[in-house]
Design a protein around this motif. Structure first.
Motif, PDB file in Angstrom:
ATOM      1  N   ARG A 102       0.857  -1.188   0.000  1.00 39.36           N
ATOM      2  CA  ARG A 102       0.000   0.000   0.000  1.00 39.36           C
ATOM      3  C   ARG A 102       0.888   1.231   0.000  1.00 39.36           C
ATOM      4  NH1 ARG A 102      -4.834  -1.158   4.468  1.00 39.36           N
ATOM      5  NH2 ARG A 102      -5.513  -3.163   3.570  1.00 39.36           N
ATOM      6  N   LEU A 103       0.564   2.181  -0.852  1.00 41.34           N
ATOM      7  CA  LEU A 103       1.306   3.434  -0.943  1.00 41.34           C
ATOM      8  C   LEU A 103       0.435   4.554  -0.383  1.00 41.34           C
ATOM      9  CD1 LEU A 103       2.731   3.062  -4.571  1.00 41.34           C
ATOM     10  CD2 LEU A 103       3.862   2.492  -2.420  1.00 41.34           C
ATOM     11  N   LEU A 104       0.996   5.335   0.521  1.00 39.33           N
ATOM     12  CA  LEU A 104       0.250   6.442   1.109  1.00 39.33           C
ATOM     13  C   LEU A 104       1.199   7.560   1.493  1.00 39.33           C
ATOM     14  CD1 LEU A 104      -0.506   5.557   4.794  1.00 39.33           C
ATOM     15  CD2 LEU A 104       0.118   3.744   3.221  1.00 39.33           C
ATOM     16  N   GLU A 105       0.631   8.637   1.993  1.00 38.36           N
ATOM     17  CA  GLU A 105       1.415   9.761   2.484  1.00 38.36           C
ATOM     18  C   GLU A 105       0.963  10.083   3.904  1.00 38.36           C
ATOM     19  OE1 GLU A 105       0.808  12.814  -0.528  1.00 38.36           O
ATOM     20  OE2 GLU A 105       2.865  12.471  -1.207  1.00 38.36           O
ATOM     21  N   VAL A 106       1.934  10.405   4.748  1.00 41.02           N
ATOM     22  CA  VAL A 106       1.682  10.698   6.149  1.00 41.02           C
ATOM     23  C   VAL A 106       1.950  12.181   6.382  1.00 41.02           C
ATOM     24  CG1 VAL A 106       2.364  10.178   8.516  1.00 41.02           C
ATOM     25  CG2 VAL A 106       2.355   8.356   6.786  1.00 41.02           C
ATOM     26  N   VAL A 107       1.037  12.841   7.051  1.00 38.50           N
ATOM     27  CA  VAL A 107       1.170  14.283   7.300  1.00 38.50           C
ATOM     28  C   VAL A 107       2.063  14.513   8.517  1.00 38.50           C
ATOM     29  CG1 VAL A 107      -0.049  16.424   7.815  1.00 38.50           C
ATOM     30  CG2 VAL A 107      -1.123  14.698   6.341  1.00 38.50           C
TER      31      VAL A 107
ATOM     32  N   LEU B  25       5.120   6.907   2.119  1.00 40.97           N
ATOM     33  CA  LEU B  25       5.238   5.672   2.879  1.00 40.97           C
ATOM     34  C   LEU B  25       4.716   4.506   2.052  1.00 40.97           C
ATOM     35  CD1 LEU B  25       5.661   4.036   5.521  1.00 40.97           C
ATOM     36  CD2 LEU B  25       3.345   4.727   6.196  1.00 40.97           C
ATOM     37  N   ALA B  26       5.497   3.433   2.007  1.00 40.54           N
ATOM     38  CA  ALA B  26       5.039   2.164   1.455  1.00 40.54           C
ATOM     39  C   ALA B  26       4.925   1.168   2.601  1.00 40.54           C
ATOM     40  CB  ALA B  26       6.009   1.648   0.404  1.00 40.54           C
TER      41      ALA B  26
ATOM     42  N   ILE C  31       4.696   4.795  12.423  1.00 41.01           N
ATOM     43  CA  ILE C  31       4.131   3.734  13.265  1.00 41.01           C
ATOM     44  C   ILE C  31       2.643   3.972  13.476  1.00 41.01           C
ATOM     45  CG2 ILE C  31       4.181   2.690  15.562  1.00 41.01           C
ATOM     46  CD1 ILE C  31       7.201   3.318  15.638  1.00 41.01           C
ATOM     47  N   ASP C  32       2.277   5.215  13.788  1.00 37.59           N
ATOM     48  CA  ASP C  32       0.858   5.552  13.953  1.00 37.59           C
ATOM     49  C   ASP C  32       0.065   5.203  12.691  1.00 37.59           C
ATOM     50  OD1 ASP C  32       1.420   6.573  16.470  1.00 37.59           O
ATOM     51  OD2 ASP C  32       1.429   8.677  15.805  1.00 37.59           O
ATOM     52  N   ALA C  33       0.604   5.590  11.530  1.00 36.34           N
ATOM     53  CA  ALA C  33      -0.096   5.356  10.266  1.00 36.34           C
ATOM     54  C   ALA C  33      -0.235   3.870   9.972  1.00 36.34           C
ATOM     55  CB  ALA C  33       0.646   6.052   9.126  1.00 36.34           C
ATOM     56  N   ALA C  34       0.803   3.098  10.266  1.00 31.53           N
ATOM     57  CA  ALA C  34       0.744   1.658  10.021  1.00 31.53           C
ATOM     58  C   ALA C  34      -0.336   1.006  10.874  1.00 31.53           C
ATOM     59  CB  ALA C  34       2.106   1.025  10.304  1.00 31.53           C
ATOM     60  N   TYR C  35      -0.424   1.416  12.149  1.00 39.02           N
ATOM     61  CA  TYR C  35      -1.450   0.841  13.014  1.00 39.02           C
ATOM     62  C   TYR C  35      -2.854   1.287  12.598  1.00 39.02           C
ATOM     63  CZ  TYR C  35       1.619  -1.599  16.242  1.00 39.02           C
ATOM     64  OH  TYR C  35       2.511  -2.499  16.791  1.00 39.02           O
ATOM     65  N   GLN C  36      -2.965   2.454  12.030  1.00 41.67           N
ATOM     66  CA  GLN C  36      -4.267   2.885  11.522  1.00 41.67           C
ATOM     67  C   GLN C  36      -4.669   2.087  10.287  1.00 41.67           C
ATOM     68  OE1 GLN C  36      -3.694   7.082  10.894  1.00 41.67           O
ATOM     69  NE2 GLN C  36      -3.590   7.536  13.087  1.00 41.67           N
ATOM     70  N   GLN C  37      -3.707   1.837   9.400  1.00 42.91           N
ATOM     71  CA  GLN C  37      -3.986   1.143   8.147  1.00 42.91           C
ATOM     72  C   GLN C  37      -4.218  -0.353   8.344  1.00 42.91           C
ATOM     73  OE1 GLN C  37      -3.929   1.870   4.581  1.00 42.91           O
ATOM     74  NE2 GLN C  37      -4.447   3.941   5.293  1.00 42.91           N
ATOM     75  N   LEU C  38      -3.430  -0.965   9.214  1.00 43.37           N
ATOM     76  CA  LEU C  38      -3.422  -2.423   9.329  1.00 43.37           C
ATOM     77  C   LEU C  38      -3.598  -2.855  10.786  1.00 43.37           C
ATOM     78  CD1 LEU C  38      -0.449  -3.070   6.866  1.00 43.37           C
ATOM     79  CD2 LEU C  38      -2.864  -3.583   6.419  1.00 43.37           C
TER      80      LEU C  38
END
Length: 299
Positions: free
Chosen positions: A7-12, A22-23, A118-125
């Protein structure tokens, strides 16, 4: 074996006022295809469904003016061994935009990026990650980043302070980080006593031909952490500073591009299997993983 989902995304980052590319790579159901990430290619299943189960998170912090895709083969190996891998690009210190290099802001930004990722990863998965079970792999200044987010207290160095006196760099530790892998770490920003709060297991891998971060950088870690017995230090004979990265594409492999070069008689491809096994064995001991991944099923 599970596919390597992506998954490809961007973190603010509201402090830096920037986006962090972020990948997220993870064990998945689906069909892999060879995808291009700039000049780098990797077989992944874009946006595939994650397999069931929960996995530790591994965040990879790249070096100065670098890219997370320089560690793509290690990342894929870890996914195949039961880890979710986060590959952030440290905005302001990448191959595309290096305008924060050699600044105090960069020293503060990088560890904060890890926490945001880390925050974004836990939100996504969130349903697929073990709670508060994170390892950080850092190469070169990525090693600094890993130590800082694990409790190290950095100060500016000669490149950052220039005419200004040394000053502390404000970093908030992230206590979800349970283990560190340091590849040729750059540690000059840590004064004596600055690593005493680093109390997690560390695997440190260096090369005996490294002129960028010679042995003094490794000694800073061995002598600086709270418990030297927590550090496993392995030295690869013949390896230089960039020898732990994936091989670069043929069009980028040239003498003037130093990261693509190894010392005479040394080929980084020859150590990749052993390097990956060392890292995955350390992670298994420290943050664990699942016993076995299910066979891949396309969805």
């Amino acid at each position: 074996m599970a596919a390597c989902g992506c998954r490809l995304l961007e973190v603010v980052d509201t402090v830096q006022k920037a986006m962090i590319p972020l990948a997220l790579l993870y064990p998945a159901h689906g069909v892999e295809t060879t995808e291009q990430f700039g000049p780098y290619s990797l077989a992944v299943a874009i946006d595939a469904a994650p397999v069931g189960g929960t996995f530790p998170l591994v965040v990879v912090s790249h070096g100065n003016a670098g890219t997370p895709w320089a560690y793509r083969e290690l990342a894929r190996h870890l996914v195949q061994h039961g880890y979710i891998v986060a590959l952030p690009a440290h905005t302001g210190n990448t191959r595309h935009n290096n305008n924060r290099a050699n600044t105090a802001a960069n020293l503060a930004n990088r560890p904060r990026h890890i926490t945001l990722v880390i925050d974004a990863a836990y939100q996504q998965l969130k349903d697929h990650l073990k709670p508060d079970c994170v390892a950080v792999i850092g190469h070169s200044i990525g090693g600094y980043t890993a130590l800082a987010v694990a409790g190290g207290k950095p100060w500016t160095g000669p490149y950052e302070r220039k005419a200004n006196p040394p000053q502390p760099v404000l970093v908030t530790p992230d206590y979800r980080v349970r283990a560190l892998v340091l590849l040729a770490p750059a540690t000059a920003w840590f004064r004596p006593g600055a690593l005493r709060a680093v109390r997690v297991p560390v695997l440190m891998i260096t090369g005996d031909q490294d002129v960028n971060t010679p042995v003094a950088h490794a000694l800073n870690v061995l002598d600086g952490v709270a418990d030297r017995a927590q550090v496993v230090h392995k030295v690869f004979a013949g390896a230089a500073h960039f020898s732990f990265m994936s091989k670069f594409p043929a069009e980028m492999t040239k003498p003037e591009f130093h990261p693509s070069q190894d010392p005479p008689g040394f080929d980084r491809a020859d150590i990749q299997a052993g390097l990956f096994d060392d890292i995955s064995a350390f992670l298994l001991r420290t943050v664990g993983t699942v016993a076995a991944l299910p066979d891949n099923e396309t969805v």
